[in-house]
Scaffold this active site. Structure first.
Site, PDB file in Angstrom:
ATOM      1  N   THR A 199      71.308 -75.341 -80.810  1.00  0.00           N
ATOM      2  CA  THR A 199      70.630 -74.290 -81.562  1.00  0.00           C
ATOM      3  C   THR A 199      71.449 -73.018 -81.446  1.00  0.00           C
ATOM      4  O   THR A 199      71.566 -72.450 -80.353  1.00  0.00           O
ATOM      5  CB  THR A 199      69.219 -74.040 -81.002  1.00  0.00           C
ATOM      6  OG1 THR A 199      68.476 -75.258 -81.066  1.00  0.00           O
ATOM      7  CG2 THR A 199      68.509 -72.969 -81.807  1.00  0.00           C
ATOM      8  N   LYS A 221      65.906 -74.039 -88.179  1.00  0.00           N
ATOM      9  CA  LYS A 221      65.588 -74.114 -86.755  1.00  0.00           C
ATOM     10  C   LYS A 221      65.016 -72.773 -86.265  1.00  0.00           C
ATOM     11  O   LYS A 221      64.122 -72.736 -85.414  1.00  0.00           O
ATOM     12  CB  LYS A 221      66.845 -74.504 -85.971  1.00  0.00           C
ATOM     13  CG  LYS A 221      66.690 -74.533 -84.469  1.00  0.00           C
ATOM     14  CD  LYS A 221      65.848 -75.682 -83.930  1.00  0.00           C
ATOM     15  CE  LYS A 221      65.632 -75.513 -82.437  1.00  0.00           C
ATOM     16  NZ  LYS A 221      65.024 -76.644 -81.780  1.00  0.00           N
TER      17      LYS A 221
HETATM   18  P1  NAP Z   1      71.184 -77.917 -70.988  1.00  0.00           P
HETATM   19  O1  NAP Z   1      70.377 -78.947 -70.276  1.00  0.00           O
HETATM   20  O2  NAP Z   1      71.403 -76.575 -70.339  1.00  0.00           O
HETATM   21  O3  NAP Z   1      72.620 -78.606 -71.307  1.00  0.00           O
HETATM   22  C1  NAP Z   1      73.672 -77.886 -71.871  1.00  0.00           C
HETATM   23  C2  NAP Z   1      74.859 -78.811 -72.041  1.00  0.00           C
HETATM   24  O4  NAP Z   1      75.931 -78.086 -72.672  1.00  0.00           O
HETATM   25  C3  NAP Z   1      75.426 -79.322 -70.716  1.00  0.00           C
HETATM   26  O5  NAP Z   1      75.925 -80.621 -70.923  1.00  0.00           O
HETATM   27  C4  NAP Z   1      76.562 -78.333 -70.443  1.00  0.00           C
HETATM   28  O6  NAP Z   1      77.555 -78.844 -69.601  1.00  0.00           O
HETATM   29  C5  NAP Z   1      77.089 -78.148 -71.852  1.00  0.00           C
HETATM   30  N1  NAP Z   1      77.824 -76.893 -72.043  1.00  0.00           N
HETATM   31  C6  NAP Z   1      77.312 -75.638 -72.025  1.00  0.00           C
HETATM   32  N2  NAP Z   1      78.276 -74.742 -72.280  1.00  0.00           N
HETATM   33  C7  NAP Z   1      79.417 -75.437 -72.469  1.00  0.00           C
HETATM   34  C8  NAP Z   1      80.738 -75.070 -72.771  1.00  0.00           C
HETATM   35  N3  NAP Z   1      81.120 -73.791 -72.927  1.00  0.00           N
HETATM   36  N4  NAP Z   1      81.668 -76.054 -72.902  1.00  0.00           N
HETATM   37  C9  NAP Z   1      81.316 -77.344 -72.746  1.00  0.00           C
HETATM   38  N5  NAP Z   1      80.059 -77.756 -72.464  1.00  0.00           N
HETATM   39  C10 NAP Z   1      79.135 -76.812 -72.316  1.00  0.00           C
HETATM   40  O7  NAP Z   1      70.592 -77.592 -72.425  1.00  0.00           O
HETATM   41  P2  NAP Z   1      69.722 -78.546 -73.402  1.00  0.00           P
HETATM   42  O8  NAP Z   1      68.275 -78.337 -73.124  1.00  0.00           O
HETATM   43  O9  NAP Z   1      70.320 -79.910 -73.420  1.00  0.00           O
HETATM   44  O10 NAP Z   1      70.006 -77.812 -74.802  1.00  0.00           O
HETATM   45  C11 NAP Z   1      71.215 -77.994 -75.529  1.00  0.00           C
HETATM   46  C12 NAP Z   1      71.056 -77.345 -76.898  1.00  0.00           C
HETATM   47  O11 NAP Z   1      69.958 -77.968 -77.586  1.00  0.00           O
HETATM   48  C13 NAP Z   1      70.739 -75.837 -76.834  1.00  0.00           C
HETATM   49  O12 NAP Z   1      71.370 -75.171 -77.895  1.00  0.00           O
HETATM   50  C14 NAP Z   1      69.229 -75.815 -76.992  1.00  0.00           C
HETATM   51  O13 NAP Z   1      68.783 -74.571 -77.515  1.00  0.00           O
HETATM   52  C15 NAP Z   1      68.996 -76.969 -77.933  1.00  0.00           C
HETATM   53  N6  NAP Z   1      67.650 -77.596 -77.878  1.00  0.00           N
HETATM   54  C16 NAP Z   1      67.022 -77.823 -76.678  1.00  0.00           C
HETATM   55  C17 NAP Z   1      65.771 -78.419 -76.679  1.00  0.00           C
HETATM   56  C18 NAP Z   1      65.017 -78.708 -75.404  1.00  0.00           C
HETATM   57  O14 NAP Z   1      63.794 -78.969 -75.460  1.00  0.00           O
HETATM   58  N7  NAP Z   1      65.680 -78.700 -74.246  1.00  0.00           N
HETATM   59  C19 NAP Z   1      65.162 -78.796 -77.885  1.00  0.00           C
HETATM   60  C20 NAP Z   1      65.836 -78.597 -79.072  1.00  0.00           C
HETATM   61  C21 NAP Z   1      67.094 -77.996 -79.046  1.00  0.00           C
HETATM   62  P3  NAP Z   1      77.338 -78.843 -67.984  1.00  0.00           P
HETATM   63  O15 NAP Z   1      76.659 -80.150 -67.679  1.00  0.00           O
HETATM   64  O16 NAP Z   1      78.700 -78.736 -67.430  1.00  0.00           O
HETATM   65  O17 NAP Z   1      76.492 -77.636 -67.649  1.00  0.00           O
END
Ligand code: NAP
Length: 281
Positions: free
Chosen positions: A90, A165
Site C-alpha cells: 500500500t 486502496k
Molecule cells: P510487514 O510484516 O512489516 O512486512 C514488510 C515486508 O517488507 C518484510 O518482508 C520486510 O523485510 C520487507 N521490506 C520492508 N522494507 C524493505 C526494503 N526497503 N527492501 C526490501 N524489503 C523490505 O508488513 P505487512 O503487514 O506484510 O505489509 C506489507 C504491505 O502490505 C504494506 O504496504 C501494508 O500497508 C500492506 N497491507 C498490509 C495488510 C495487513 O493487514 N498487514 C493488509 C493489506 C495491505 P524484513 O523481513 O527484512 O523486515
C-alpha cells in the site's frame, strides 16, 4: 508457465508466497531478512535484482513508498523486457506512477495492485485486489494472482489501484473508530462482550473488523494483524491525496492523531485495534 518470484515475506507476503507455492507458481523468493526464506523449496535470491533476472513475473509486498521505489530501482538493473512487475504494497498513486516510469524504460509492465483482507485474507488466498495499469499485463498475470485473491478488479490507469486502496483505508479508520468506541461503551455498560459481538455481528452494524478483532481487543490482545504504524502511514497518504483536491477528512485526521499518540507510547507494532487502548473505560 510464468516463472514467478515474490519479494517481501512479511505478515502479508508470507501467506501470499505460501499460496503461490501451493498452486505451483512460485519459482523464486527474496526477503531482506534472509531467515524468512528458509521454508521455501524454490530458488532463494539474496537481492531483488538477482531474483528479477530469473523470472517472468515479479510480485512485491514491502512496507512503504521508499521501500517500493528502492526495490523497483534494483529490479530495473537486471529485469528482462516483457517481464511483468506487480506491487501489492500500500503506497501512494504517485509512487505507483514513478515505479511505472522506471520500469517502462525497460519495456516492463507495472501494475499497482494493493490488497485488502488482512493477514487472514493473505493466508487463505481470499484477498480483494484493486489493480491499476496495463490491462493486457493484468490478464497475463491473472491466473497467478488468482492464487492470492478471490476478487481482482481492474480500476483503470496506473495509480488507480492505490487510489482505490486509499478509499479502503479511510473506511477502515472510520470502522476502527466506531468498533473500538462502541465496544468500550459496551464494557462501560457492564454487558457480556461475547454476546454483544455475537448478536451485533448478525445485524446491520456487523462487519469484518468486529468479527475478527472485536473479542481480542476487549481482552487487551493486539497481536498484528495490521500494524498500527502501517495504517498511520496509509492515512497520511490519504490525507495528502485529499488535500490536493481541497477535500476534508475529519475521521482520517482524528485517527492519524490517535495513532501518533499510540506510536509515541510504543504501540506502533500492535494491531490497529490497539486504538481500543484510548477508548476503554
Ligand atoms: P510487514 O510484516 O512489516 O512486512 C514488510 C515486508 O517488507 C518484510 O518482508 C520486510 O523485510 C520487507 N521490506 C520492508 N522494507 C524493505 C526494503 N526497503 N527492501 C526490501 N524489503 C523490505 O508488513 P505487512 O503487514 O506484510 O505489509 C506489507 C504491505 O502490505 C504494506 O504496504 C501494508 O500497508 C500492506 N497491507 C498490509 C495488510 C495487513 O493487514 N498487514 C493488509 C493489506 C495491505 P524484513 O523481513 O527484512 O523486515
Amino acid at each position: 508457465m510464468m516463472k514467478t518470484g515474490m519479494i517481501g515475506l512479511g505478515a502479508m507476503g508470507l501467506g501470499m508466497a505460501r499460496n503461490l507455492a501451493k498452486a505451483g507458481f512460485l519459482t523464486a523468493v527474496y526477503n531482506r531478512t534472509a531467515a524468512k526464506t528458509a521454508e521455501f523449496k524454490v530458488a532463494v535470491f539474496d537481492s531483488p535484482e538477482a531474483l528479477a533476472a530469473d523470472v517472468d513475473l515479479v510480485l512485491i509486498c514491502v512496507s512503504a513508498d521508499q521501500d517500493v521505489l528502492s526495490v523497483v530501482e534494483a529490479i530495473a538493473l537486471t529485469v528482462k523486457s516483457g517481464t511483468i512487475v506487480v506491487d501489492m504494497s500500500t503506497v501512494s498513486s504517485e509512487t505507483a506512477k514513478k515505479a511505472d516510469a522506471i520500469l517502462a524504460e525497460k519495456q516492463v509492465a507495472f501494475l499497482d495492485a494493493p490488497v485488502s483482507g488482512g493477514v487472514e485474507g493473505a493466508k487463505n488466498g481470499k484477498l480483494a485486489m484493486m489493480v491499476g495499469g496495463d490491462l493486457e499485463a493484468l490478464e497475463k498475470a491473472r491466473p497467478v494472482l488468482e492464487a492470492l485473491a478471490a476478487r481482482i478488479i481492474y480500476m483503470g490507469a496506473t495509480g488507480s489501484g492505490q487510489a482505490t486502496k486509499a478509499v479502503n483505508q479511510i473506511m477502515g479508520a472510520g470502522i476502527n473508530q466506531a468498533v473500538t468506541e462502541a465496544l468500550a461503551f459496551a464494557q462501560a455498560q457492564g454487558l457480556a462482550l461475547d454476546k454483544v459481538i455475537d448478536v451485533i455481528s448478525g445485524g446491520a452494524s456487523g462487519n469484518w473488523f468486529l468479527q475478527h478483532r472485536g473479542w481480542t481487543m476487549t481482552q487487551g490482545t493486539f497481536a498484528p494483524g495490521f500494524k498500527l504504524a502501517l495504517h498511520h502511514k496509509d492515512l497520511k497518504i490519504c490525507q495528502s491525496m485529499a488535500a490536493q483536491t481541497g477535500f476534508s477528512t475529519p475521521i482520517t485526521d482524528m485517527t492519524i492523531s490517535h495513532y501518533a499518540q499510540l506510536m509515541a507510547d510504543g504501540y506502533g507494532d500492535e494491531d490497529i485495534s490497539a486504538l481500543y487502548r484510548l477508548k476503554k473505560p
